[in-house]
Design an enzyme around this catalytic site. Structure first.
Site, PDB file in Angstrom:
ATOM      1  N   GLU A 114       1.051  -0.996   0.238  1.00  0.00           N
ATOM      2  CA  GLU A 114       0.469  -0.096  -0.187  1.00  0.00           C
ATOM      3  C   GLU A 114       0.468   1.492   0.087  1.00  0.00           C
ATOM      4  O   GLU A 114       1.721   0.952   0.691  1.00  0.00           O
ATOM      5  CB  GLU A 114      -1.175   0.320   0.872  1.00  0.00           C
ATOM      6  CG  GLU A 114      -1.442  -1.585   1.601  1.00  0.00           C
ATOM      7  CD  GLU A 114      -2.773  -1.332   2.496  1.00  0.00           C
ATOM      8  OE1 GLU A 114      -2.088  -0.084   3.596  1.00  0.00           O
ATOM      9  OE2 GLU A 114      -3.202  -2.196   3.113  1.00  0.00           O
ATOM     10  N   LYS A 116       2.263   4.519   1.717  1.00  0.00           N
ATOM     11  CA  LYS A 116       2.623   5.420   2.743  1.00  0.00           C
ATOM     12  C   LYS A 116       2.028   6.191   2.710  1.00  0.00           C
ATOM     13  O   LYS A 116       2.928   7.103   2.170  1.00  0.00           O
ATOM     14  CB  LYS A 116       4.159   5.052   3.468  1.00  0.00           C
ATOM     15  CG  LYS A 116       4.098   4.956   4.768  1.00  0.00           C
ATOM     16  CD  LYS A 116       5.165   5.079   5.185  1.00  0.00           C
ATOM     17  CE  LYS A 116       5.130   5.281   6.736  1.00  0.00           C
ATOM     18  NZ  LYS A 116       5.295   6.445   7.105  1.00  0.00           N
ATOM     19  N   ASP A 118       1.233  10.712   3.212  1.00  0.00           N
ATOM     20  CA  ASP A 118       1.832  11.172   4.497  1.00  0.00           C
ATOM     21  C   ASP A 118       0.844  12.110   5.087  1.00  0.00           C
ATOM     22  O   ASP A 118       0.195  13.116   4.762  1.00  0.00           O
ATOM     23  CB  ASP A 118       3.001  12.400   3.961  1.00  0.00           C
ATOM     24  CG  ASP A 118       3.678  12.705   4.170  1.00  0.00           C
ATOM     25  OD1 ASP A 118       4.135  12.382   5.347  1.00  0.00           O
ATOM     26  OD2 ASP A 118       5.049  13.099   4.465  1.00  0.00           O
ATOM     27  N   TYR A 224      -8.408   7.496   3.837  1.00  0.00           N
ATOM     28  CA  TYR A 224      -8.519   5.870   3.640  1.00  0.00           C
ATOM     29  C   TYR A 224      -7.520   5.368   4.843  1.00  0.00           C
ATOM     30  O   TYR A 224      -7.255   5.540   5.704  1.00  0.00           O
ATOM     31  CB  TYR A 224      -7.032   5.888   2.408  1.00  0.00           C
ATOM     32  CG  TYR A 224      -6.973   6.685   1.259  1.00  0.00           C
ATOM     33  CD1 TYR A 224      -7.188   6.254   0.181  1.00  0.00           C
ATOM     34  CD2 TYR A 224      -6.054   7.979   1.244  1.00  0.00           C
ATOM     35  CE1 TYR A 224      -7.686   7.142  -1.171  1.00  0.00           C
ATOM     36  CE2 TYR A 224      -6.250   9.111   0.313  1.00  0.00           C
ATOM     37  CZ  TYR A 224      -7.118   8.731  -0.480  1.00  0.00           C
ATOM     38  OH  TYR A 224      -6.916   9.086  -2.310  1.00  0.00           O
ATOM     39  N   LYS A 315      10.304   3.418   2.626  1.00  0.00           N
ATOM     40  CA  LYS A 315      10.700   4.945   2.132  1.00  0.00           C
ATOM     41  C   LYS A 315      11.423   5.106   1.079  1.00  0.00           C
ATOM     42  O   LYS A 315      12.172   4.934   0.174  1.00  0.00           O
ATOM     43  CB  LYS A 315      11.225   5.720   3.437  1.00  0.00           C
ATOM     44  CG  LYS A 315      11.026   5.056   4.721  1.00  0.00           C
ATOM     45  CD  LYS A 315       9.742   5.779   4.942  1.00  0.00           C
ATOM     46  CE  LYS A 315       9.183   6.982   5.617  1.00  0.00           C
ATOM     47  NZ  LYS A 315       9.941   7.546   6.942  1.00  0.00           N
ATOM     48  N   CYS A 409      22.427  46.227 -13.414  1.00  0.00           N
ATOM     49  CA  CYS A 409      22.382  45.229 -13.420  1.00  0.00           C
ATOM     50  C   CYS A 409      24.368  44.005 -12.996  1.00  0.00           C
ATOM     51  O   CYS A 409      24.723  45.097 -13.854  1.00  0.00           O
ATOM     52  CB  CYS A 409      22.366  44.806 -15.343  1.00  0.00           C
ATOM     53  SG  CYS A 409      23.004  43.213 -15.945  1.00  0.00           S
ATOM     54  N   CYS A 412      26.303  44.137 -16.665  1.00  0.00           N
ATOM     55  CA  CYS A 412      26.537  45.167 -17.676  1.00  0.00           C
ATOM     56  C   CYS A 412      26.578  46.121 -16.601  1.00  0.00           C
ATOM     57  O   CYS A 412      26.846  47.531 -17.224  1.00  0.00           O
ATOM     58  CB  CYS A 412      25.963  45.156 -18.877  1.00  0.00           C
ATOM     59  SG  CYS A 412      24.382  45.939 -18.824  1.00  0.00           S
ATOM     60  N   CYS A 427      17.234  44.032 -17.146  1.00  0.00           N
ATOM     61  CA  CYS A 427      18.520  44.493 -17.207  1.00  0.00           C
ATOM     62  C   CYS A 427      17.959  45.392 -18.434  1.00  0.00           C
ATOM     63  O   CYS A 427      17.279  45.003 -19.342  1.00  0.00           O
ATOM     64  CB  CYS A 427      19.278  43.496 -17.425  1.00  0.00           C
ATOM     65  SG  CYS A 427      20.980  44.594 -18.551  1.00  0.00           S
ATOM     66  N   CYS A 433      24.419  44.645 -23.064  1.00  0.00           N
ATOM     67  CA  CYS A 433      24.639  43.661 -21.656  1.00  0.00           C
ATOM     68  C   CYS A 433      24.905  42.519 -22.433  1.00  0.00           C
ATOM     69  O   CYS A 433      24.249  41.239 -23.571  1.00  0.00           O
ATOM     70  CB  CYS A 433      23.355  43.313 -21.617  1.00  0.00           C
ATOM     71  SG  CYS A 433      23.495  42.369 -19.895  1.00  0.00           S
TER      72      CYS A 433
HETATM   73  S1  IVH Z   1      -0.962   0.199   8.833  1.00  0.00           S
HETATM   74  C1  IVH Z   1       0.882  -1.998  12.393  1.00  0.00           C
HETATM   75  N1  IVH Z   1      -0.552   1.039   6.509  1.00  0.00           N
HETATM   76  O1  IVH Z   1       2.585   5.351   8.829  1.00  0.00           O
HETATM   77  C2  IVH Z   1       0.526  -1.009  10.871  1.00  0.00           C
HETATM   78  N2  IVH Z   1       0.171   3.391   7.855  1.00  0.00           N
HETATM   79  O2  IVH Z   1       5.204   4.496  10.169  1.00  0.00           O
HETATM   80  C3  IVH Z   1       0.385   0.680  11.374  1.00  0.00           C
HETATM   81  N3  IVH Z   1       0.815   4.919   6.945  1.00  0.00           N
HETATM   82  O3  IVH Z   1       1.050   5.927  12.047  1.00  0.00           O
HETATM   83  C4  IVH Z   1       0.094   1.229  10.341  1.00  0.00           C
HETATM   84  N4  IVH Z   1       0.073   4.521   5.195  1.00  0.00           N
HETATM   85  O4  IVH Z   1       0.292   6.771  10.259  1.00  0.00           O
HETATM   86  C5  IVH Z   1      -0.103   1.536   7.512  1.00  0.00           C
HETATM   87  N5  IVH Z   1      -1.100   2.165   4.455  1.00  0.00           N
HETATM   88  C6  IVH Z   1      -0.304   2.442   5.596  1.00  0.00           C
HETATM   89  C7  IVH Z   1       0.106   3.779   5.830  1.00  0.00           C
HETATM   90  C8  IVH Z   1       0.371   3.740   7.154  1.00  0.00           C
HETATM   91  C9  IVH Z   1       0.594   5.456   6.171  1.00  0.00           C
HETATM   92  C10 IVH Z   1       1.553   5.878   8.922  1.00  0.00           C
HETATM   93  C11 IVH Z   1       0.558   5.928   9.364  1.00  0.00           C
HETATM   94  C12 IVH Z   1       1.742   5.052  10.593  1.00  0.00           C
HETATM   95  C13 IVH Z   1       2.527   5.543  10.165  1.00  0.00           C
HETATM   96  C14 IVH Z   1       3.619   4.535  10.769  1.00  0.00           C
END
Ligand code: IVH
Length: 670
Positions: A114, A116, A118, A224, A315, A409, A412, A427, A433
């Site tokens: 999935e 991650k 932010d 989500y 990451k 400038c 020049c 300029c 120039c």
């Molecule tokens: S799972 C035991 N899935 O990342 C697993 N976390 O570093 C717990 N996060 O606090 C989290 N996308 O806020 C999971 N697809 C995802 C995520 C996700 C973002 C964040 C979440 C968590 C942090 C952990």
């Protein structure tokens, strides 16, 4: 007693609205236009106002509560909200995969992959299908109760769909602010004179931390889900991915990029795919989360301290980093624009080492209030050029001076200028120039300026690079020997060039003025100036009052002309050009009725390819014609460009002469 019809209507409206929400957020496939959705919501709200006793907390009208809070209360998480271990490389990933395989004694593990997201982690508690509590993660054990704020997020259902949900379930997931909403919010912040947010995550967090849910409701937040916490009254499915499908069927939004992949190979391929897509996704993501899909395996693996051994976050390289701004330099572009450039303590960001970032213009410097020595946040996303996002003011040492683009400038020494309503400072050196030299010479030699045949762009660059010409006047001092020595230049073409330089000396005043490349002086303005002032001396000596008296000359043109002819080096170049023999026929002022198009009435309609409407108008007026906005029996000619309006048809009806663009230009040049 309330009429049965009313309660039935209320129920069906609520059901319909919830179902549209589901299509929109969960299925990502809106089934009605916004207007229809709003109409339903309005109808429901009107009925509820008449029968307040029928309002229920899960009604779609009840997202924004009335009263702001004094503070958030604490929530204890019965099931800890965990964090994730990080992987930064394929090596880290293969170590993780090996540990998993060894623990469960199986090869080719299936992982739920999935994005991650932010944003910030949220826990949503549903009792008998109703959202009863929402809490932040806090330290994992104790969070804050943000139920009222969370209720304002349309992507979060107040009530679960269907019938097979358990009597208690804690859904976990991420509240995010989509990039588009973030950009819009920041524009609004700036318009209100308030500080913009640094990134979508901060904006989402700030929005949830509002004590007044009315404010949160105006923020473009989304959600989500990615897992569960507490659950009672149901046996869990065997796989994480199946659980996600269940959540989806109950109306929870799941990220559409989620996918089950096989083994380390599958993980890496998914990572590459998402890294590529990252900048085009609607939400900010900072990596990939891989979770062992089989719950039985998850249980074998268990936890270490506060992170599961069955999941890891790989990451992406950070797109934002902090560094020191050493100094601000100024670059002068080929068009004369002055661009401030931040010189940075080199920093690794977005996968490359960055040591420069553009600051665009003075407005951007003012907006950031960035000064030499500041600690700054640098962002490099994808192939986008590095940007300074913000200054970390708390780290500013001493009192560095504000930065202003210079009045002269740096290349020049000519004056710089900036017009109201324009962001660029440029300029005024033009011809002189060095930074603009090549462009200035190309313009000078171009067909509609001095028309020097055989002096192409490549040759100009060569001549300048070899140091053979410094100003446009030097063109006329080139000799055969110098030209032949140049690469790719044969004797014949060298001779031709010298001949066309010689030929170009015979020109017109308006061409000459145009060829000087003064900002905002196009062909028509040059022509107008020549006709009005009759001699170069008069143009050079005209003050503001005299210039503004010329039809079609406004304050910008006037200021540009005066600034140009105030610079000694520009005057020197002009004098050199005259002394090498550039000349033009004397203009004898003709009285208005001696002009070739005197007394004729023109109408211009449609788009002309070679000039703007105003330019066409000025050109006609220069020749004594009158230009009218509408066609009548008195009209002599209608000039018709692309996509003409009704005027062309009307002219045809009246039997008026119609000129297409070609015929029109021919008429002007006679
Ligand atoms: S799972 C035991 N899935 O990342 C697993 N976390 O570093 C717990 N996060 O606090 C989290 N996308 O806020 C999971 N697809 C995802 C995520 C996700 C973002 C964040 C979440 C968590 C942090 C952990």
């Amino acid at each position: 007693m309330v009429d049965k019809k009313i309660t039935t209507r209320i129920d069906s409206l609520r059901e319909e609205i919830n179902s549209h929400n589901y299509s929109y957020y969960v299925l990502d496939n809106p089934d009605v236009p916004d207007s229809e959705y709003d109409r339903l919501l309005n109808e429901l709200s009107n009925i509820e106002q008449q029968y307040p006793e029928l309002i229920t907390p899960d009604s779609p009208t009840q997202r924004v509560g009335a009263t702001p809070l004094d503070s958030f209360s604490e929530v204890q998480h019965e099931v800890l909200m965990l964090s994730l271990g990080n992987a930064f490389s394929e090596q880290d990933m293969s170590d993780f995969d090996r540990r998993v395989r060894e623990a469960v004694e199986k090869e080719n593990i299936e992982y739920a992959a999935e994005p991650k997201l932010d944003g910030l982690a949220i826990s949503l508690l549903y009792e008998k299908g109703l959202l009863v509590r929402a809490a932040t993660r806090g330290d994992g054990r104790t969070g804050e109760d943000v139920t009222l704020n969370i209720r304002t997020i349309d992507a979060i259902p107040l009530k679960l769909r269907g019938k097979d949900y358990p009597k208690l379930i804690e859904v976990r997931g991420e509240v995010v602010m989509p990039k588009s909403g973030f950009d819009k919010l920041n524009r609004q912040q700036l318009e209100k004179g308030e500080k913009p947010f640094v990134n979508p995550r901060n904006a989402a967090a700030g929005s949830l931390r509002q004590l007044d849910p009315g404010v949160t409701a105006t923020r473009p937040l989304s959600f989500y889900s990615y897992g569960i916490g507490l659950i009672e009254g149901m046996t869990l499915p065997n796989k994480h991915s199946e659980m996600m499908e269940k959540l989806k069927s109950w109306g929870m939004r799941i990220n559409p990029e989620s996918q089950v992949v096989k083994g380390q190979k599958g993980c890496n391929a998914y990572y590459e795919k998402l890294a590529e897509k990252r900048n085009d996704l609607p939400d900010e993501i900072d990596g990939i989360v891989y979770k062992v899909d089989d719950i039985k395996f998850q249980n074998i693996l268990g936890f270490v301290s506060r992170a599961p051994r069955w999941a890891i976050a790989r990451k992406f390289p950070a797109q934002e980093e902090m560094t020191t701004l050493l100094d601000i330099d100024i670059q002068v572009g080929r068009t004369g624009a002055l661009t401030p450039v931040a010189r940075l303590e080199p920093v690794f960001v977005g996968g490359v080492t960055v040591s420069n970032a553009t600051l665009h213009n003075q407005d951007e410097i003012d907006r950031l209030d960035v000064r030499a020595g500041d600690t700054v946040i640098v962002r490099r996303a994808g192939d986008v050029i590095p940007q300074i996002v913000s200054v970390v003011k708390s780290k500013r040492k001493g009192k560095p001076r504000r930065f202003y683009l210079p009045n002269t400038c740096p290349v020049c020494g000519s004056e710089t200028a900036r017009f109201e309503d324009e962001a660029v400072t440029f300029c005024t050196g033009g011809l002189y120039c060095e930074a603009q030299r090549k462009e200035a010479i190309k313009h000078f030699a171009s067909r509609r300026a001095m028309n020097v045949d055989g002096l192409g762009d490549k040759l100009v660059e060569q001549l300048v690079d070899e140091g053979l010409i410094h100003t446009i006047a030097d063109l006329y001092n080139l000799d055969l020997e110098q030209l032949i020595k140049l690469e790719r230049s044969g004797e014949k073409s060298a001779k031709n060039l010298l001949a066309s330089l010689e030929k170009s000396k015979k020109t017109t005043l308006s061409r000459f003025v145009f060829s000087l490349g003064i900002h905002s002086i196009g062909e028509t303005t040059a022509q107008t100036l020549a006709n009005h002032f009759l001699s170069l001396e008069n143009i050079m000596n005209a003050d503001e009052e005299k210039l503004l008296a010329v039809p079609d000359v406004g304050p910008i043109v006037a200021e540009n002309l005066m600034t140009f002819f105030k610079q000694t080096h520009n005057i020197e170049v002009v004098e050199q050009l005259i002394s090498v023999g550039i000349h033009w026929p004397k203009i004898v002022k003709k009285s208005q009725d001696e002009l070739p198009l005197a007394g004729k009435i023109f109408v211009v309609t449609g788009t002309l390819e070679s000039m703007g409407r105003n330019e066409a108008k000025a050109a006609l007026q220069n020749l004594g014609a009158k230009v009218s906005g509408s066609v009548s029996k008195k009209t002599d000619y209608v000039v018709v460009g692309e996509n003409p309006g009704s005027k062309a048809t009307k002219a045809e009806g009246l039997g008026i002469s119609i000129l297409d663009e070609k015929e029109f230009i021919k008429m002007l040049s006679q």
